[in-house]
Design an enzyme around this catalytic site. Structure first.
Site, PDB file in Angstrom:
ATOM      1  N   CYS A  86       0.831  -1.216   0.000  1.00  0.00           N
ATOM      2  CA  CYS A  86       0.000   0.000   0.000  1.00  0.00           C
ATOM      3  C   CYS A  86       0.858   1.255   0.000  1.00  0.00           C
ATOM      4  CB  CYS A  86      -1.041   0.014   1.106  1.00  0.00           C
ATOM      5  SG  CYS A  86      -0.693  -0.879   2.566  1.00  0.00           S
ATOM      6  N   CYS A 112      -2.251   6.713   7.923  1.00  0.00           N
ATOM      7  CA  CYS A 112      -0.868   7.160   8.120  1.00  0.00           C
ATOM      8  C   CYS A 112      -0.600   7.391   9.609  1.00  0.00           C
ATOM      9  CB  CYS A 112      -0.600   8.457   7.362  1.00  0.00           C
ATOM     10  SG  CYS A 112      -0.692   8.263   5.573  1.00  0.00           S
TER      11      CYS A 112
END
Lengths: 296, 405
Positions: free
Chosen positions: A35, A106
Site C-alpha cells: 500500500c 498514516c
C-alpha cells in the site's frame, strides 16, 4: 490534490528528526510496501528513567505519511515509555490539525511504529493485530475489513444495520452500493455453509449503540457530558465553549475566548461533533450559535 | 516563475482560439438547433461544420459516423452496452488489463449480471500478445474493447490489426482513443474499427464534450433515448458551444500533428534521457525504448524506493505539475493497475511519475524540470528506510522488514 492542513505541509516540506539515529536502542519497522507506506522509528531511551531522549524516523510514503512520522517523533520526545504508549493515532492527527479520512491510516501506522519500537526496546515481539481494507465510508473513515468483520460477527443483513453498528453509510450515502456488495458476499458465504448461519443465528448480537433509545433528558445530559469533557482542553488554550441550543440534530454552541474566530474554529467544531456522534450513536451537527440568530 | 504544466494526459488547457470560437454560443447564438426559426438554424450549421472537422481528424468516411456525447466515459459505456444489447446471443467481452477505469469498472459491473469478461495481460513493457488475443476470439464475443494508447505510459496497442482479426470473426471492435486522438495520425476509413471514443478536454477543447465514432452499418442501440438529436443515437439537447469548440480543437490538432510527432516528441525524449542520466535507480515504464510504440508526448518514469505523492508535492512546490501511479494519489490501497499488470515491483510502482507534454511546452521548461527532479528524488530517498547513504539497502529483506504484510 488533498486538502492538507498547513501543519501537515510544514511537517512534510520540513520534516523533523529524519534519518538514522546513532545509538538507538529501540527500533520499530512497520508498514506495507504494497500500500505504499513503510516506516522505521528509532528511539534512544534512557535505561534508568525510561525517558525517550531522542526519536528519529525514516519513511517511504506519501506527504501525510512523512508528516505523521515527523509529528510522532516530536510528540514522544521527552516522554517516558509509558506516557508515549498513551499517544493514540488521533493524537497524531490532532497534532497535525487533522488528516483527510483516506489518510488516517498514516497516523495509525505511526502509532504502530511506536508500539513496535517500544516492544523492541523491551525485548518483546510486536505483532500487528489488524488488517486494513479499502476505505468504504469516507464520511466516517470505515474500511471494508471492519465492515465485513462486524457483518459476520453480528449477522447483519441490511445497510441500515451496518450504519447502526459501524456508522458506515450514515453520512453522504455514496458508499451504500459498496456496503451492499459486502453484505451480499457474506450472505453468499453463509448460504454456502449450508445455511449454517440461518440454522444457528449469530449468538445474541450486541445491542447496537444507535438503537439504545435515549430519553430527551438523557440525551441532553450526554451532550453536556461530552462538551464538559472537552472544555478543559479549550480552557487550557485560553478558550471556552458553551451550549446554547439543542434543536433536533442541530447543536448550537458558542466558542469563546481564544477559540472564537480562531482559524481552527471549524476544525475544533468538527472534532467535538465527531465525539458527540460517537457518544450519542446518531448523527448530529455542531453549529456556531451565531447561525441560530441568523435563522430565527 | 510561470508554472510548468506536464500533466496533459490528465487534461489540457483550452486553446485560446477554441475559447474565442465558443463565446458567441453562450450569448447571441443561444438557439436550439432543433428549432424551426433562424436562432436555431445558425447553431445547427455550426454543429454540422464542427462534425466535419472531427471527421477530418479521425479520417472517418461519413460525417454521420460522428456522434457527440458528453465525455469519453459516456462514449465507452455507450459502445459496450450497445454491443451487448444489439447482440443478445453474444455474452462475452474481450478487453485488456490496462484499460482506463471507464472500461474496467463497467466490465466488472457487467460481470455481476453474468457477462463474461476476458482481460488480456501485458508483458513488462506493456505490450499485448496477439496470439493470446486470437485465442480469445469466438462467436460468443460481442465486442472487443482495447485502448489505442495507454493513459499512464503512452504505450500504443496495434488496434488496427486487432480490429481486422475481430472483424474476421464478425466481432465488433471498439477502441478508447481518448489519449491517441490528436497525438498520432489516424484514418479510420482504412481500418475495421467499428467504434472509437474521444474526449475533447484531452486535445485542448473544453471538458464535458466527447465523441463516439460509430462506423456506418454497425448494429447499435442508444444509451440515452428521447429526442432525435444525433439521429436518435444520443438524445439530449446538443452542447452547442462545446461542440463548436471541439471542432476548432480538432482542426488545430490536425494542423499540429507533425509538430506533435517531431518537436513534442523531441522534447519528451530529451526530458526522459535527461532525467535518467541524472537519477540512478530510475527507469521509464511502458514501451519506452527508442523503437518502442508510444505516444510522442508521454513519459512515465519509475523512481525506485520513494513514493509518488511525495514526489508530486515537491514538484508542485517547484511549480511543476505531473501525476503519479502511486496508491496514495488516488486514495486506494494499491498502486496503479497498469504498473502492476506490467509486473513493476511495488517499490518502483509507487514512485512512478508521469510527465505528459503538449504543444505549449517549451525547451526552457523541459530544462528546468531536468534540473529540478534529481534533487527532489535525492531528498525523498534520504528519508526512505529502503535507501542508505549511496544506494538502496543491499538486502531489503534483512535491512528493513516491516512487521506486517
Amino acid at each position: 490534490m488533498w486538502d492538507y492542513s498547513a501543519k501537515v505541509q510544514e511537517h512534510f516540506y520540513n520534516p523533523k528528526n529524519t534519518g538514522p539515529l546513532e545509538n538507538a536502542n529501540g527500533v520499530g519497522d512497520v508498514g506495507s510496501i504494497k500500500c505504499g507506506d513503510a516506516l522505521r522509528l528509532m528511539l534512544k531511551v534512557d535505561p534508568q528513567t525510561e525517558v525517550i531522549e531522542d526519536a528519529h524516523f525514516q519513511t517511504f510514503g506519501c506527504g501525510s505519511a512523512i508528516a505523521s512520522s515527523s509529528a510522532l517523533t516530536e510528540i514522544i520526545k521527552g516522554k517516558t515509555l509509558d506516557e508515549a504508549l498513551q499517544v493514540s493515532n488521533q493524537d497524531i492527527a490532532d497534532y497535525l490539525d487533522g488528516l483527510p479520512p483516506e489518510k488516517m491510516h498514516c497516523s495509525v501506522m505511526g502509532r504502530e511504529a511506536l508500539q513496535a519500537a517500544i516492544a523492541n526496546y523491551r525485548g518483546e515481539e510486536w505483532k500487528d493485530d489488524h488488517e486494513e481494507g479499502a476505505l468504504v465510508c469516507k464520511c466516517f473513515a470505515i474500511d471494508a475489513v471492519m465492515i465485513e468483520d462486524v457483518v459476520r460477527a453480528n449477522g447483519l443483513v441490511s445497510v441500515e444495520e451496518v450504519t447502526n453498528y459501524t456508522k458506515a453509510g450514515g453520512g453522504c450515502s455514496s458508499c451504500h452500493e459498496a456496503i451492499e456488495e459486502i453484505l451480499e458476499k457474506v450472505a453468499e458465504e453463509w448460504s454456502a455453509e449450508g445455511g449454517a448461519a440461518a440454522a444457528t443465528p449469530a449468538p445474541e448480537p450486541a445491542k447496537p449503540a444507535a438503537r439504545a433509545q435515549l430519553t430527551s433528558y438523557q440525551r441532553m445530559r450526554k451532550i453536556e457530558e461530552v462538551v464538559e469533557s472537552i472544555r478543559p482542553t479549550l480552557v487550557k488554550d485560553g478558550g471556552d465553549i458553551e451550549i446554547v441550543e439543542v434543536s433536533g440534530k442541530d447543536i448550537y454552541v458558542n466558542l469563546k475566548g481564544a477559540c472564537a474566530g480562531c482559524m481552527m474554529e471549524q476544525a475544533t467544531l468538527g472534532g467535538i461533533q465527531q465525539k458527540l456522534i460517537e457518544a450519542l450513536g446518531e448523527f448530529v451537527r455542531l453549529l456556531p450559535a451565531k447561525l441560530l440568530t441568523e435563522i430565527h | 516563475m510561470k508554472p510548468i504544466y506536464l500533466d496533459n494526459n490528465a487534461t489540457t488547457a483550452c486553446d485560446p482560439a477554441v475559447v474565442e470560437a465558443m463565446l458567441p454560443y453562450f450569448t447571441e447564438q443561444f438557439g436550439n438547433p432543433s428549432s424551426m426559426h433562424s436562432f436555431g438554424n445558425k447553431v445547427g450549421g455550426a454543429i454540422k461544420d464542427a462534425r466535419r472537422k472531427v471527421q477530418a481528424l479521425l479520417g472517418a468516411e461519413h460525417e454521420s459516423e460522428i456522434v457527440f456525447t458528453s465525455c469519453g466515459t459516456e462514449s465507452d459505456t455507450t459502445a459496450i452496452l450497445s454491443a451487448l444489447k444489439a447482440q443478445p446471443e453474444r455474452n462475452q467481452i474481450v478487453t485488456t488489463a490496462v484499460e482506463h477505469p471507464a472500461i474496467l469498472t463497467l466490465c466488472e459491473f457487467l460481470e455481476k449480471d453474468g457477462y463474461i469478461v476476458r482481460k488480456l495481460g501485458v508483458d513488462k513493457r506493456g505490450r499485448l500478445d496477439l496470439d493470446e488475443y486470437k485465442s480469445l476470439l469466438n462467436d460468443r464475443v460481442a465486442i472487443v474493447s482495447a485502448m489505442w494508447a495507454n493513459n499512464e505510459t503512452g504505450t500504443l496497442f496495434p488496434v488496427e490489426e486487432m480490429a481486422e482479426l475481430a472483424h474476421a470473426r464478425s466481432i465488433q471492435f471498439h477502441t478508447d482513443a481518448v489519449q491517441a486522438v490528436g497525438k498520432i495520425p489516424m484514418d479510420l476509413k482504412q481500418t475495421r474499427i467499428d467504434m472509437l471514443s474521444l474526449s475533447g478536454h484531452k486535445l485542448h477543447a473544453p471538458k464535458g464534450i466527447g465523441v463516439l465514432y460509430l462506423r456506418r452499418n454497425t448494429r447499435f442501440r442508444p444509451l440515452l433515448r428521447g429526442g432525435h438529436q444525433e439521429r436518435g443515437r444520443r438524445a439530449g439537447t446538443e452542447n452547442a458551444a462545446s461542440i463548436v469548440g471541439l471542432g476548432v480543437a480538432c482542426d488545430l490538432a490536425l494542423q499540429n500533428l507533425v509538430h506533435e510527432n517531431t518537436e513534442v516528441r523531441r522534447l519528451r525524449d530529451k526530458l526522459q534521457a535527461g532525467i535518467l542520466a541524472r537519477v540512478p535507480h530510475a527507469f521509464a515504464t511502458g514501451d519506452a525504448g527508442p523503437a518502442g510504440k508510444r505516444l510522442p508526448n508521454t513519459c512515465n518514469i519509475a523512481f525506485e524506493y520513494i513514493e509518488g505523492e511525495a514526489i508530486l508535492m515537491l514538484l508542485n512546490k517547484m511549480g511543476i505539475a505531473a501525476s503519479s501511479g502511486s496508491a496514495c494519489t488516488s486514495g486506494s490501497l494499491e498502486p496503479s493497475h497498469v504498473m502492476r499488470a506490467m509486473g513493476i515491483p511495488y517499490t518502483a510502482a509507487h514512485g512512478t511519475t508521469r510527465f505528459s507534454l503538449s504543444r505549449y511546452n517549451t525547451e526552457a521548461e523541459i530544462d528546468r524540470v531536468i534540473d529540478a527532479v534529481p534533487e527532489i528524488v535525492a531528498r525523498l530517498r534520504k528519508l526512505s528506510p529502503y535507501w542508505s547513504a549511496n544506494g538502496p539497502v543491499d538486502d531489503t529483506e534483512r535491512a528493513f522488514a516491516p512487521a506486517y504484510a
